[in-house]
Design a protein around this motif. Structure first.
Motif, PDB file in Angstrom:
ATOM      1  N   ALA B  34       2.715   8.906  -1.639  1.00  0.00           N
ATOM      2  CA  ALA B  34       1.462   8.500  -1.006  1.00  0.00           C
ATOM      3  C   ALA B  34       0.970   7.233  -1.697  1.00  0.00           C
ATOM      4  CB  ALA B  34       0.430   9.613  -1.136  1.00  0.00           C
ATOM      5  N   ASP B  43     -10.476  -2.474   4.947  1.00  0.00           N
ATOM      6  CA  ASP B  43      -9.849  -2.220   6.252  1.00  0.00           C
ATOM      7  C   ASP B  43      -8.541  -2.976   6.432  1.00  0.00           C
ATOM      8  OD1 ASP B  43     -11.923  -0.596   6.696  1.00  0.00           O
ATOM      9  OD2 ASP B  43     -12.964  -1.857   8.166  1.00  0.00           O
ATOM     10  N   ALA B  46      -5.808  -1.718   3.944  1.00  0.00           N
ATOM     11  CA  ALA B  46      -5.382  -0.370   4.323  1.00  0.00           C
ATOM     12  C   ALA B  46      -4.456  -0.437   5.536  1.00  0.00           C
ATOM     13  CB  ALA B  46      -6.598   0.508   4.616  1.00  0.00           C
ATOM     14  N   ALA B  47      -4.796  -1.266   6.510  1.00  0.00           N
ATOM     15  CA  ALA B  47      -3.965  -1.392   7.714  1.00  0.00           C
ATOM     16  C   ALA B  47      -2.585  -1.921   7.350  1.00  0.00           C
ATOM     17  CB  ALA B  47      -4.655  -2.306   8.713  1.00  0.00           C
ATOM     18  N   SER B  48      -2.547  -2.848   6.375  1.00  0.00           N
ATOM     19  CA  SER B  48      -1.253  -3.444   6.007  1.00  0.00           C
ATOM     20  C   SER B  48      -0.363  -2.445   5.268  1.00  0.00           C
ATOM     21  CB  SER B  48      -1.470  -4.686   5.146  1.00  0.00           C
ATOM     22  OG  SER B  48      -1.810  -4.311   3.832  1.00  0.00           O
ATOM     23  N   LEU B  49      -0.938  -1.360   4.771  1.00  0.00           N
ATOM     24  CA  LEU B  49      -0.158  -0.390   3.981  1.00  0.00           C
ATOM     25  C   LEU B  49       0.541   0.654   4.842  1.00  0.00           C
ATOM     26  CD1 LEU B  49      -2.626   0.228   1.007  1.00  0.00           C
ATOM     27  CD2 LEU B  49      -0.438  -0.974   0.918  1.00  0.00           C
ATOM     28  N   VAL B  50       0.175   0.709   6.104  1.00  0.00           N
ATOM     29  CA  VAL B  50       0.706   1.754   6.979  1.00  0.00           C
ATOM     30  C   VAL B  50       2.225   1.645   7.145  1.00  0.00           C
ATOM     31  CG1 VAL B  50       0.631   2.655   9.341  1.00  0.00           C
ATOM     32  CG2 VAL B  50      -1.487   2.048   8.165  1.00  0.00           C
ATOM     33  N   SER B  51       2.735   0.418   7.049  1.00  0.00           N
ATOM     34  CA  SER B  51       4.154   0.201   7.377  1.00  0.00           C
ATOM     35  C   SER B  51       5.094   0.362   6.175  1.00  0.00           C
ATOM     36  CB  SER B  51       4.307  -1.187   7.983  1.00  0.00           C
ATOM     37  OG  SER B  51       3.800  -2.145   7.089  1.00  0.00           O
ATOM     38  N   TYR B  52       4.640   0.957   5.057  1.00  0.00           N
ATOM     39  CA  TYR B  52       5.511   1.047   3.880  1.00  0.00           C
ATOM     40  C   TYR B  52       6.183   2.409   3.709  1.00  0.00           C
ATOM     41  CZ  TYR B  52       4.141  -3.568   2.335  1.00  0.00           C
ATOM     42  OH  TYR B  52       3.966  -4.915   2.251  1.00  0.00           O
ATOM     43  N   SER B  55       3.939   8.876   3.054  1.00  0.00           N
ATOM     44  CA  SER B  55       3.528  10.052   3.816  1.00  0.00           C
ATOM     45  C   SER B  55       2.015  10.021   4.056  1.00  0.00           C
ATOM     46  CB  SER B  55       3.923  11.328   3.076  1.00  0.00           C
ATOM     47  OG  SER B  55       3.338  11.337   1.795  1.00  0.00           O
ATOM     48  N   ALA B  56       1.298   9.288   3.233  1.00  0.00           N
ATOM     49  CA  ALA B  56      -0.148   9.146   3.426  1.00  0.00           C
ATOM     50  C   ALA B  56      -0.631   7.868   2.757  1.00  0.00           C
ATOM     51  CB  ALA B  56      -0.885  10.351   2.831  1.00  0.00           C
ATOM     52  N   VAL B  57      -1.645   7.256   3.336  1.00  0.00           N
ATOM     53  CA  VAL B  57      -2.332   6.142   2.680  1.00  0.00           C
ATOM     54  C   VAL B  57      -3.751   6.628   2.405  1.00  0.00           C
ATOM     55  CG1 VAL B  57      -3.161   3.771   2.887  1.00  0.00           C
ATOM     56  CG2 VAL B  57      -0.947   4.406   3.877  1.00  0.00           C
TER      57      VAL B  57
END
Lengths: 245, 96
Positions: B34, B43, B46-52, B55-57
């Protein structure tokens, strides 16, 4: 008000024999960052902002030599926690935490790291264990009043100014000050100053290291450079030997 | 449940490169992970971290976390780790 300055004995980083023959034992000195912490505590006392500077270290009787050096600089009294084990930063922070509870200083000033293991952890861990605010890598300390201190921190991005409520932990960077030399009268006075010896048992704590150092080795030696006769030769070597072109 | 929690460092605009090293190391170690990011006004980050592939951000966004102060950050990080009973913490100190 009282300042506690914990310090560590380290092999003298300026001792040329360290880099040379492996047989020689370098002499021990106060960790240079801690020496800066001692100097700053003394200057704060000399300005009348605190009344007492207490030094503390952990080690066998051999470190009394460094304690005498701290007392000779002007530290009022010193405490040695008698423990000759190889302690990790967490164990050191726990011992210092117990000592802080006993001594109840208003400020703890210490080096940001020791030059022998470069851990840079004890100050931060001590602040965490005590629940005290911390200002690390400090290059300037200003007492605003009896409850607040303003510190200038050296960070990658530049100078950061923080204000912390007392009691607090402050760790020192190189540019905070230039430590004084020990004077002869200072040395004479130091002989009469008390060194209190304590054990972990007396402090009511039982520490055991969480990390173990497996090995320490010198970095691999680099081969000496060679002189080239011409630009053409340099380019040939860069292409064929270094393969960077 | 993620096995590792990676503390993401940022400069308020974007994620620092050292955090990407931490993500790569975690992938090599295996297991789920995570990402935890702290600060205020996160914001975009956080949005840029979704693609890594995490299992959770986990985003801790609060005005009190605007400045990266050790005591506040440590409290939040320790709390988020204890809640999920994570095994490893990966962070970084130097912005290399």
């Amino acid at each position: 008000m009282k300042i506690l300055v914990p310090f560590k004995s380290v092999p003298d980083p300026n001792d040329a024999t360290v880099a040379g023959a492996a047989v020689s034992t370098p002499k021990s000195v106060i960790n240079p960052f801690d020496e800066i912490a001692i100097e700053e505590a003394l200057r704060i006392r000399e300005r009348g902002e605190v009344s007492e500077v207490v030094g503390a270290t952990i080690g066998p009787p051999a470190v009394d030599e460094q304690i005498r050096a701290a007392l000779a600089m002007g530290v009022d009294r010193a405490i040695r926690i008698d423990d000759s084990r190889a302690l990790d930063p967490y164990a050191v922070a726990r011992i210092l935490g117990a000592l802080v509870e006993k001594e109840a200083p208003h400020v703890v000033i210490m080096g940001k790291q020791a030059v022998d293991d470069d851990s840079n952890q004890v100050g931060q861990m001590l602040a965490g264990l005590l629940g005290w605010p911390q200002a690390t890598f400090v290059s300037k300390i200003e007492f605003l009043d009896k409850t607040r201190v303003r510190c200038t921190r050296e960070t990658d991005a530049g100078l950061e100014v923080v204000e912390v409520n007392l009691p607090a932990i402050i760790t020192t960077d190189l540019r905070l000050n230039e430590p004084r030399y020990v004077s002869l009268p200072g040395l004479m006075k130091a002989r009469r100053k008390p060194i209190e010896i304590l054990t972990c048992d007396q402090l009511g704590i039982n520490v055991r290291p969480l990390t173990t150092v497996l090995s320490v080795a010198r970095p691999p030696k680099r081969a000496a450079g060679t002189r080239v006769e011409s630009v053409e030769e340099l380019i040939t070597k860069l292409k064929q030997e270094a393969k960077v072109l | 449940m993620a096995e590792s929690l990676i503390l993401i460092e940022h400069d308020r605009q974007q994620v620092k490169r050292t955090s990407l090293h931490a993500i790569t190391l975690t992938r090599q170690l295996g297991g789920e992970y995570a990402l935890l990011v702290l600060g205020h006004g996160l914001d975009g980050i956080a949005a840029s971290l979704v693609s890594y592939g995490a299992s959770a951000v986990v985003v801790a966004d609060d005005p009190a976390l605007t400045e990266p102060l050790a005591d506040r950050y440590a409290t939040v990080i320790a709390g988020s780790g204890a809640k999920a009973r994570r095994n490893d913490y990966l962070g970084n100190f130097l912005d290399l």
